[in-house]
Scaffold this motif. Structure first.
Motif, PDB file in Angstrom:
ATOM      1  N   TYR A 134       6.175  10.076  61.901  1.00  0.00           N
ATOM      2  CA  TYR A 134       6.389  11.524  61.857  1.00  0.00           C
ATOM      3  C   TYR A 134       6.106  12.135  63.218  1.00  0.00           C
ATOM      4  O   TYR A 134       4.983  12.078  63.716  1.00  0.00           O
ATOM      5  CB  TYR A 134       5.492  12.131  60.779  1.00  0.00           C
ATOM      6  CG  TYR A 134       5.540  13.632  60.651  1.00  0.00           C
ATOM      7  CD1 TYR A 134       6.611  14.391  61.135  1.00  0.00           C
ATOM      8  CD2 TYR A 134       4.507  14.316  60.018  1.00  0.00           C
ATOM      9  CE1 TYR A 134       6.646  15.757  61.008  1.00  0.00           C
ATOM     10  CE2 TYR A 134       4.536  15.701  59.871  1.00  0.00           C
ATOM     11  CZ  TYR A 134       5.603  16.417  60.372  1.00  0.00           C
ATOM     12  OH  TYR A 134       5.628  17.782  60.238  1.00  0.00           O
ATOM     13  N   ASN A 136       5.462  15.326  65.094  1.00  0.00           N
ATOM     14  CA  ASN A 136       5.036  16.701  64.841  1.00  0.00           C
ATOM     15  C   ASN A 136       4.241  17.206  66.053  1.00  0.00           C
ATOM     16  O   ASN A 136       3.045  17.466  65.977  1.00  0.00           O
ATOM     17  CB  ASN A 136       4.180  16.748  63.575  1.00  0.00           C
ATOM     18  CG  ASN A 136       3.809  18.156  63.164  1.00  0.00           C
ATOM     19  OD1 ASN A 136       4.374  19.131  63.648  1.00  0.00           O
ATOM     20  ND2 ASN A 136       2.839  18.269  62.268  1.00  0.00           N
ATOM     21  N   LYS A 162      10.783  10.562  61.106  1.00  0.00           N
ATOM     22  CA  LYS A 162      10.883  11.984  60.750  1.00  0.00           C
ATOM     23  C   LYS A 162      10.742  12.775  62.045  1.00  0.00           C
ATOM     24  O   LYS A 162       9.664  12.851  62.625  1.00  0.00           O
ATOM     25  CB  LYS A 162       9.787  12.335  59.741  1.00  0.00           C
ATOM     26  CG  LYS A 162       9.707  13.806  59.358  1.00  0.00           C
ATOM     27  CD  LYS A 162       8.523  14.029  58.423  1.00  0.00           C
ATOM     28  CE  LYS A 162       8.328  15.497  58.105  1.00  0.00           C
ATOM     29  NZ  LYS A 162       7.135  15.729  57.239  1.00  0.00           N
ATOM     30  N   ASP A 163      11.820  13.395  62.484  1.00  0.00           N
ATOM     31  CA  ASP A 163      11.892  13.948  63.833  1.00  0.00           C
ATOM     32  C   ASP A 163      12.148  15.452  63.784  1.00  0.00           C
ATOM     33  O   ASP A 163      12.591  15.999  62.776  1.00  0.00           O
ATOM     34  CB  ASP A 163      13.014  13.244  64.598  1.00  0.00           C
ATOM     35  CG  ASP A 163      12.930  13.418  66.106  1.00  0.00           C
ATOM     36  OD1 ASP A 163      11.900  13.907  66.602  1.00  0.00           O
ATOM     37  OD2 ASP A 163      13.904  13.034  66.789  1.00  0.00           O
ATOM     38  N   THR A 164      11.867  16.100  64.887  1.00  0.00           N
ATOM     39  CA  THR A 164      12.120  17.528  65.011  1.00  0.00           C
ATOM     40  C   THR A 164      12.786  17.791  66.351  1.00  0.00           C
ATOM     41  O   THR A 164      12.790  16.936  67.242  1.00  0.00           O
ATOM     42  CB  THR A 164      10.811  18.326  64.890  1.00  0.00           C
ATOM     43  OG1 THR A 164      11.111  19.719  64.833  1.00  0.00           O
ATOM     44  CG2 THR A 164       9.883  18.060  66.081  1.00  0.00           C
ATOM     45  N   PHE A 171      18.717  17.587  68.532  1.00  0.00           N
ATOM     46  CA  PHE A 171      18.486  16.585  67.481  1.00  0.00           C
ATOM     47  C   PHE A 171      19.627  15.578  67.436  1.00  0.00           C
ATOM     48  O   PHE A 171      19.388  14.359  67.363  1.00  0.00           O
ATOM     49  CB  PHE A 171      18.337  17.243  66.110  1.00  0.00           C
ATOM     50  CG  PHE A 171      18.095  16.227  65.017  1.00  0.00           C
ATOM     51  CD1 PHE A 171      16.812  15.803  64.729  1.00  0.00           C
ATOM     52  CD2 PHE A 171      19.155  15.659  64.317  1.00  0.00           C
ATOM     53  CE1 PHE A 171      16.574  14.831  63.748  1.00  0.00           C
ATOM     54  CE2 PHE A 171      18.936  14.697  63.345  1.00  0.00           C
ATOM     55  CZ  PHE A 171      17.648  14.285  63.059  1.00  0.00           C
ATOM     56  N   LEU A 190      15.326  14.669  59.544  1.00  0.00           N
ATOM     57  CA  LEU A 190      15.054  15.950  60.186  1.00  0.00           C
ATOM     58  C   LEU A 190      13.862  16.645  59.551  1.00  0.00           C
ATOM     59  O   LEU A 190      13.757  16.749  58.326  1.00  0.00           O
ATOM     60  CB  LEU A 190      16.289  16.853  60.063  1.00  0.00           C
ATOM     61  CG  LEU A 190      16.149  18.292  60.567  1.00  0.00           C
ATOM     62  CD1 LEU A 190      15.884  18.316  62.067  1.00  0.00           C
ATOM     63  CD2 LEU A 190      17.397  19.102  60.228  1.00  0.00           C
ATOM     64  N   SER A 191      12.961  17.140  60.385  1.00  0.00           N
ATOM     65  CA  SER A 191      11.866  18.021  59.979  1.00  0.00           C
ATOM     66  C   SER A 191      12.046  19.339  60.714  1.00  0.00           C
ATOM     67  O   SER A 191      12.076  19.368  61.940  1.00  0.00           O
ATOM     68  CB  SER A 191      10.513  17.394  60.338  1.00  0.00           C
ATOM     69  OG  SER A 191       9.450  18.277  60.072  1.00  0.00           O
ATOM     70  N   GLY A 192      12.166  20.424  59.969  1.00  0.00           N
ATOM     71  CA  GLY A 192      12.426  21.730  60.575  1.00  0.00           C
ATOM     72  C   GLY A 192      13.387  22.494  59.694  1.00  0.00           C
ATOM     73  O   GLY A 192      14.603  22.304  59.770  1.00  0.00           O
ATOM     74  N   ASP A 193      12.853  23.370  58.827  1.00  0.00           N
ATOM     75  CA  ASP A 193      13.675  23.962  57.772  1.00  0.00           C
ATOM     76  C   ASP A 193      14.712  24.946  58.282  1.00  0.00           C
ATOM     77  O   ASP A 193      15.771  25.096  57.663  1.00  0.00           O
ATOM     78  CB  ASP A 193      12.762  24.602  56.730  1.00  0.00           C
ATOM     79  CG  ASP A 193      12.121  23.561  55.835  1.00  0.00           C
ATOM     80  OD1 ASP A 193      12.645  23.324  54.742  1.00  0.00           O
ATOM     81  OD2 ASP A 193      11.121  22.953  56.251  1.00  0.00           O
ATOM     82  N   TRP A 206      16.411  14.936  54.932  1.00  0.00           N
ATOM     83  CA  TRP A 206      15.735  16.194  55.191  1.00  0.00           C
ATOM     84  C   TRP A 206      14.335  16.078  54.619  1.00  0.00           C
ATOM     85  O   TRP A 206      14.160  15.828  53.423  1.00  0.00           O
ATOM     86  CB  TRP A 206      16.453  17.363  54.517  1.00  0.00           C
ATOM     87  CG  TRP A 206      17.743  17.777  55.175  1.00  0.00           C
ATOM     88  CD1 TRP A 206      18.332  17.236  56.270  1.00  0.00           C
ATOM     89  CD2 TRP A 206      18.605  18.844  54.736  1.00  0.00           C
ATOM     90  NE1 TRP A 206      19.489  17.881  56.571  1.00  0.00           N
ATOM     91  CE2 TRP A 206      19.696  18.876  55.644  1.00  0.00           C
ATOM     92  CE3 TRP A 206      18.558  19.760  53.695  1.00  0.00           C
ATOM     93  CZ2 TRP A 206      20.735  19.806  55.511  1.00  0.00           C
ATOM     94  CZ3 TRP A 206      19.594  20.678  53.558  1.00  0.00           C
ATOM     95  CH2 TRP A 206      20.671  20.703  54.465  1.00  0.00           C
ATOM     96  N   THR A 208      11.177  18.198  53.801  1.00  0.00           N
ATOM     97  CA  THR A 208      10.987  19.634  53.669  1.00  0.00           C
ATOM     98  C   THR A 208       9.867  20.038  52.726  1.00  0.00           C
ATOM     99  O   THR A 208       9.732  19.483  51.632  1.00  0.00           O
ATOM    100  CB  THR A 208      12.302  20.295  53.200  1.00  0.00           C
ATOM    101  OG1 THR A 208      12.068  21.662  52.834  1.00  0.00           O
ATOM    102  CG2 THR A 208      12.914  19.571  52.012  1.00  0.00           C
TER     103      THR A 208
END
Length: 298
Positions: A134, A136, A162-164, A171, A190-193, A206, A208
């Motif tokens: 992850y 973050n 798990k990337d942002t 991305f 993807l991490s980032g809503d 995703w 989330t």
């Protein structure tokens, strides 16, 4: 467990006196399993893992896995400041029946590449469970370089990232670059809503927190994005984006607890020292959710 699709990260609900509301947690996970998410991830950032004791984290994992009843895989966050605690959490998760692990480089002093490599190797040697790394950096002050991710993918059970990113272009460029650096199969999620509800990134997954409170709507949007149904994605995006923007503008975790209240979930307030989001925001969140429900159904 390949960490693909819609992975929902439920909050950890609390009672008015600050204890974990385990029955409510079980109900949330059961609801997510019925909603058709691809996996549930407990003890992530949304789940307040950093504010829970070791015994509480163990019970949260067991409660979620029991509530899922095998209908949906449950993965468990094992991040902690010390590697010894990370390894203990990995063992506990495996014994509880977790389908996989999520690991971020948490530390009081920001870690180096060599330290992240060593910790991940230790976890990989401790358990055969699939591991999702992850990224973050806003919280951990460590930003995964893709060369390091590719090196860690050489570990047999590291299977996901798990990337942002600040925007869709960045991305997508990272997604393509990682594919060029490794021949190993990997789920690059993807991490980032805000990026998710922009409808511009499919990704392999995703990851989330808000999606755990709004699983039907996130599923509708993701399915439309993956299928290339641009008109349906546009409809979902138009009503979801204002709601998620409002949640993101509130404090992390606190905003999710307020959204949970609006959704009719008895999640309580976040655990101290975190303070709840202002109650005055609840009316606006309710209004925005009403728009979503009127447009997309309930």
């Amino acid at each position: 467990m390949d960490f693909t699709g819609l992975i929902a990260y439920p909050i950890t609900p609390f009672t008015p006196d600050g204890e974990i509301n385990y029955p409510e947690l079980g109900g949330m996970v059961t609801g997510l399993a019925r909603a058709g998410v691809d996996a549930v991830a407990v003890l992530g950032s949304s789940g307040s893992f950093a504010y829970l004791s070791t015994a509480e984290r163990t019970r949260v994992a067991r409660t979620a896995i029991e509530a899922a009843g095998g209908a949906v895989p449950v993965v468990v966050g094992i991040s902690s400041v010390g590697t010894r605690e990370v390894l203990d959490a990995a063992v506990d998760a495996a014994q509880a029946g977790a389908a996989g692990l999520v690991l971020s480089p948490v530390s009081y002093v920001p870690l180096t590449n060599e330290e992240v490599l060593a910790q991940t190797q230790a976890v990989s040697a401790e358990t055969g469970l699939p591991i999702c790394l992850y990224n973050n950096p806003g919280t951990t002050q460590f930003d995964y370089g893709l060369d390091l991710v590719a090196e860690l993918l050489d570990l047999q059970n590291v299977v996901a990232f798990k990337d942002t990113a600040p925007d869709a272009e960045t991305f997508n460029a990272r997604y393509a670059k990682l594919r060029s650096l490794t021949s190993r199969p990997v789920s690059h999620g993807l991490s980032g809503d805000l990026l998710m509800v922009s409808g511009s990134i499919a990704a392999d997954a995703w990851h989330t927190g808000p999606g755990a409170l709004l699983p039907m709507y996130y599923s509708m949007l993701r399915n439309a994005v993956v299928a290339g149904e641009t008109e349906q994605a546009k409809v979902c995006r138009k009503v979801l984006l204002p709601l998620i923007q409002h949640v993101v503008d509130l404090r992390k975790i606190s905003g999710l607890h307020l959204l949970a209240k609006v959704c009719g979930i008895n999640a309580g307030d976040p655990r101290r020292p975190l303070l709840p989001a202002p109650g005055s925001e609840q009316r606006e969140l309710g209004r925005l959710l009403d728009v979503v429900e009127a447009t997309l159904g309930t």
